[in-house]
Design a protein around this motif. Structure first.
Motif, mmCIF file in Angstrom:
data_model
loop_
_atom_site.group_PDB
_atom_site.id
_atom_site.type_symbol
_atom_site.label_atom_id
_atom_site.label_comp_id
_atom_site.label_asym_id
_atom_site.label_seq_id
_atom_site.Cartn_x
_atom_site.Cartn_y
_atom_site.Cartn_z
ATOM 1 N N PRO A 65 -3.880 4.485 -14.336
ATOM 2 C CA PRO A 65 -3.239 5.689 -13.810
ATOM 3 C C PRO A 65 -2.967 5.579 -12.307
ATOM 4 O O PRO A 65 -3.730 4.929 -11.573
ATOM 5 N N PRO A 66 -1.866 6.184 -11.829
ATOM 6 C CA PRO A 66 -1.517 6.074 -10.409
ATOM 7 C C PRO A 66 -2.629 6.478 -9.451
ATOM 8 O O PRO A 66 -2.810 5.842 -8.405
ATOM 9 N N GLY A 67 -3.390 7.516 -9.798
ATOM 10 C CA GLY A 67 -4.485 7.938 -8.928
ATOM 11 C C GLY A 67 -5.541 6.866 -8.773
ATOM 12 O O GLY A 67 -6.112 6.696 -7.685
ATOM 13 N N GLU A 68 -5.799 6.130 -9.842
ATOM 14 C CA GLU A 68 -6.781 5.054 -9.771
ATOM 15 C C GLU A 68 -6.237 3.853 -8.992
ATOM 16 O O GLU A 68 -6.984 3.169 -8.281
ATOM 17 N N LEU A 69 -4.932 3.600 -9.120
ATOM 18 C CA LEU A 69 -4.327 2.538 -8.322
ATOM 19 C C LEU A 69 -4.466 2.852 -6.839
ATOM 20 O O LEU A 69 -4.799 1.979 -6.028
ATOM 21 N N LEU A 70 -4.218 4.108 -6.483
ATOM 22 C CA LEU A 70 -4.349 4.520 -5.083
ATOM 23 C C LEU A 70 -5.797 4.398 -4.623
ATOM 24 O O LEU A 70 -6.065 3.912 -3.513
ATOM 25 N N ALA A 71 -6.738 4.836 -5.449
ATOM 26 C CA ALA A 71 -8.154 4.755 -5.068
ATOM 27 C C ALA A 71 -8.563 3.317 -4.783
ATOM 28 O O ALA A 71 -9.352 3.048 -3.865
ATOM 29 N N ALA A 72 -8.016 2.369 -5.560
ATOM 30 C CA ALA A 72 -8.343 0.960 -5.339
ATOM 31 C C ALA A 72 -7.813 0.482 -3.991
ATOM 32 O O ALA A 72 -8.482 -0.269 -3.275
ATOM 33 N N ALA A 107 0.822 -1.210 0.000
ATOM 34 C CA ALA A 107 0.000 0.000 0.000
ATOM 35 C C ALA A 107 0.856 1.261 0.000
ATOM 36 O O ALA A 107 0.555 2.239 -0.692
ATOM 37 N N TRP A 108 1.941 1.237 0.777
ATOM 38 C CA TRP A 108 2.851 2.385 0.823
ATOM 39 C C TRP A 108 3.483 2.620 -0.541
ATOM 40 O O TRP A 108 3.599 3.766 -0.993
ATOM 41 N N LEU A 109 3.895 1.546 -1.217
ATOM 42 C CA LEU A 109 4.475 1.670 -2.553
ATOM 43 C C LEU A 109 3.517 2.374 -3.506
ATOM 44 O O LEU A 109 3.907 3.299 -4.234
ATOM 45 N N ILE A 110 2.264 1.941 -3.505
ATOM 46 C CA ILE A 110 1.282 2.564 -4.407
ATOM 47 C C ILE A 110 1.024 4.008 -3.992
ATOM 48 O O ILE A 110 0.880 4.902 -4.844
ATOM 49 N N GLY A 111 0.996 4.272 -2.678
ATOM 50 C CA GLY A 111 0.830 5.639 -2.212
ATOM 51 C C GLY A 111 1.962 6.537 -2.674
ATOM 52 O O GLY A 111 1.732 7.662 -3.149
ATOM 53 N N ILE A 112 3.208 6.071 -2.537
ATOM 54 C CA ILE A 112 4.365 6.845 -2.991
ATOM 55 C C ILE A 112 4.262 7.142 -4.485
ATOM 56 O O ILE A 112 4.463 8.284 -4.930
ATOM 57 N N ILE A 113 3.962 6.123 -5.278
ATOM 58 C CA ILE A 113 3.888 6.292 -6.734
ATOM 59 C C ILE A 113 2.786 7.278 -7.109
ATOM 60 O O ILE A 113 2.959 8.131 -7.982
ATOM 61 N N ALA A 114 1.639 7.202 -6.425
ATOM 62 C CA ALA A 114 0.545 8.133 -6.697
ATOM 63 C C ALA A 114 0.909 9.549 -6.251
ATOM 64 O O ALA A 114 0.574 10.530 -6.929
ATOM 65 N N GLY A 115 1.590 9.672 -5.116
ATOM 66 C CA GLY A 115 2.008 10.988 -4.645
ATOM 67 C C GLY A 115 3.014 11.630 -5.574
ATOM 68 O O GLY A 115 2.942 12.838 -5.865
ATOM 69 N N LEU A 116 3.970 10.843 -6.051
ATOM 70 C CA LEU A 116 4.936 11.360 -7.019
ATOM 71 C C LEU A 116 4.229 11.827 -8.293
ATOM 72 O O LEU A 116 4.551 12.887 -8.840
ATOM 73 N N ALA A 117 3.282 11.034 -8.767
ATOM 74 C CA ALA A 117 2.555 11.406 -9.974
ATOM 75 C C ALA A 117 1.763 12.692 -9.764
ATOM 76 O O ALA A 117 1.698 13.553 -10.652
ATOM 77 N N GLU A 118 1.168 12.838 -8.588
ATOM 78 C CA GLU A 118 0.425 14.058 -8.260
ATOM 79 C C GLU A 118 1.338 15.286 -8.338
ATOM 80 O O GLU A 118 0.903 16.379 -8.714
ATOM 81 N N ALA A 121 -1.145 3.644 2.729
ATOM 82 C CA ALA A 121 -1.287 4.257 1.405
ATOM 83 C C ALA A 121 -1.423 5.772 1.512
ATOM 84 O O ALA A 121 -0.827 6.524 0.730
ATOM 85 N N ARG A 122 -2.203 6.228 2.470
ATOM 86 C CA ARG A 122 -2.380 7.675 2.641
ATOM 87 C C ARG A 122 -1.073 8.344 3.038
ATOM 88 O O ARG A 122 -0.715 9.415 2.518
ATOM 89 N N ALA A 123 -0.343 7.718 3.953
ATOM 90 C CA ALA A 123 0.941 8.287 4.371
ATOM 91 C C ALA A 123 1.936 8.266 3.215
ATOM 92 O O ALA A 123 2.713 9.220 3.029
ATOM 93 N N GLY A 124 1.933 7.200 2.432
ATOM 94 C CA GLY A 124 2.814 7.125 1.276
ATOM 95 C C GLY A 124 2.491 8.198 0.254
ATOM 96 O O GLY A 124 3.403 8.795 -0.343
ATOM 97 N N PHE A 125 1.218 8.466 0.044
ATOM 98 C CA PHE A 125 0.803 9.500 -0.902
ATOM 99 C C PHE A 125 1.334 10.867 -0.465
ATOM 100 O O PHE A 125 1.908 11.618 -1.273
ATOM 101 N N ALA A 126 1.180 11.186 0.814
ATOM 102 C CA ALA A 126 1.682 12.462 1.330
ATOM 103 C C ALA A 126 3.201 12.529 1.208
ATOM 104 O O ALA A 126 3.764 13.570 0.828
ATOM 105 N N GLN A 127 3.881 11.424 1.512
ATOM 106 C CA GLN A 127 5.338 11.408 1.403
ATOM 107 C C GLN A 127 5.784 11.520 -0.044
ATOM 108 O O GLN A 127 6.756 12.225 -0.357
#
Length: 302
Positions: free
Chosen positions: A59-66, A18-29, A285-291
């Motif tokens: 898309p990374p945002g959709e991966l995170l949403a899942a 989950a952290w991996l997907i969060g990081i990837i989505a955060g980077l994409a954002e 995932a949420r923490a990974g997205f912020a990071q």
């Protein structure tokens, strides 16, 4: 070097995935889309599931949403999560094996022997359930056109198995093999060969990115000070040369630029002390997205 960007996704349980997907989505954002930038993606253990997500075309945002969506109630049938054995004894045996190992090859063979020994506790039905569960969690079951590697270990010989689209191995089987934790479930059989988690060789296997000008490592379990919480497989003592620092040094020596991203303080807190607990998925995932949004400044060369 002609090849440009390799992305390495390390092991780390449900929280790590989950952290991996969060990081990837955060980077994409923040404007750095590794799903597009990476010429090669390498996945180990939980990272094996993540590598399929990254190469899915979603898309990374959709991966995170899942990931942020609550898990559905498990249905009856083959895709239901098989019950785990008592993990304290499993991890105790792993730590004992690790302490006795004198080399990386010795550790890999001993862990493989433990996995094969443990197979007697699991019937063929459990093996089918594990494969069905992995299949249900993957967004696609076909190897993508763009290069990716899923890492496992031959349980009998302890040798590396780096599966890709040219290996002749089904993608679901490759991912199931990469996540087959010795003692926690059966080894996974592919064409008569039994495999265990690629995390036995290395939590990240970043050395497989050799030859790439830029290597980005997302490592859920590296970079911590002090020992990991007891009972974490990736926290086992590694013989010299099998740790991420050694892999990074070898890449640097050959001229690669290497960026390693590990959980920050907030991400570590969100991942908790039992990263195999599915309840850690959403906070991790949420923490990974912020990071990830903060880490984007380190990847401006892409």
């Amino acid at each position: 070097m002609v090849r440009n960007v390799a992305l390495v996704l390390g092991g780390g349980g449900a929280a790590g995935n989950a952290w991996l997907i969060g990081i990837i989505a955060g980077l994409a954002e923040a404007g750095v889309d590794l799903t597009e930038a990476a010429d090669l993606v390498i996945g180990t253990s939980a990272g094996a599931n993540a590598v399929v997500q990254v190469r899915s075309g979603i898309p990374p945002g959709e991966l995170l949403a899942a990931v942020l969506s609550p898990l559905p109630v498990q249905p009856a049938g083959p895709s239901r999560q098989p019950p785990l054995p008592p993990m304290d004894s499993v991890f105790e045996r792993m730590r004992s094996i690790s302490a006795a190992a004198t080399s990386a090859a010795d550790l890999q063979r001993a862990m493989g022997a433990f996995g094969l020994e443990s197979d007697a506790k699991f019937g063929p039905e459990v093996a089918k359930q594990r494969r069905a569960l992995v299949a249900a969690r993957l967004p696609r079951h076909e190897w993508p056109e763009r290069p990716m590697i899923v890492v496992a270990v031959d349980a009998l010989t302890g040798e590396l198995a780096a599966f890709d689209r040219d290996s002749g191995v089904d993608l679901v089987d490759a991912a199931t093999a990469s996540t087959a934790l010795p003692g926690a479930g059966p080894t996974h059989s592919i064409n008569g060969v039994r495999y265990i988690s690629g995390g036995v060789r290395s939590a990240d296997n970043a050395d497989l990115a050799s030859g790439y000008a830029n290597v980005i490592v997302l490592s859920p379990f590296s970079g911590r000070s002090g020992p990991l919480p007891e009972g974490q497989f990736e926290g086992l003592r590694r013989p010299p040369g099998a740790d991420l620092a050694s892999e990074v040094e070898a890449l640097l020596q050959q001229g690669s630029r290497v960026v390693v991203i590990t959980p920050d303080v907030d991400s570590r807190a969100a991942m908790g002390t039992n990263q195999m607990d599915l309840a850690t998925r959403i906070p991790a995932a949420r923490a990974g997205f912020a990071q990830g949004k903060k880490e984007a400044t380190r990847l401006t060369f892409l």
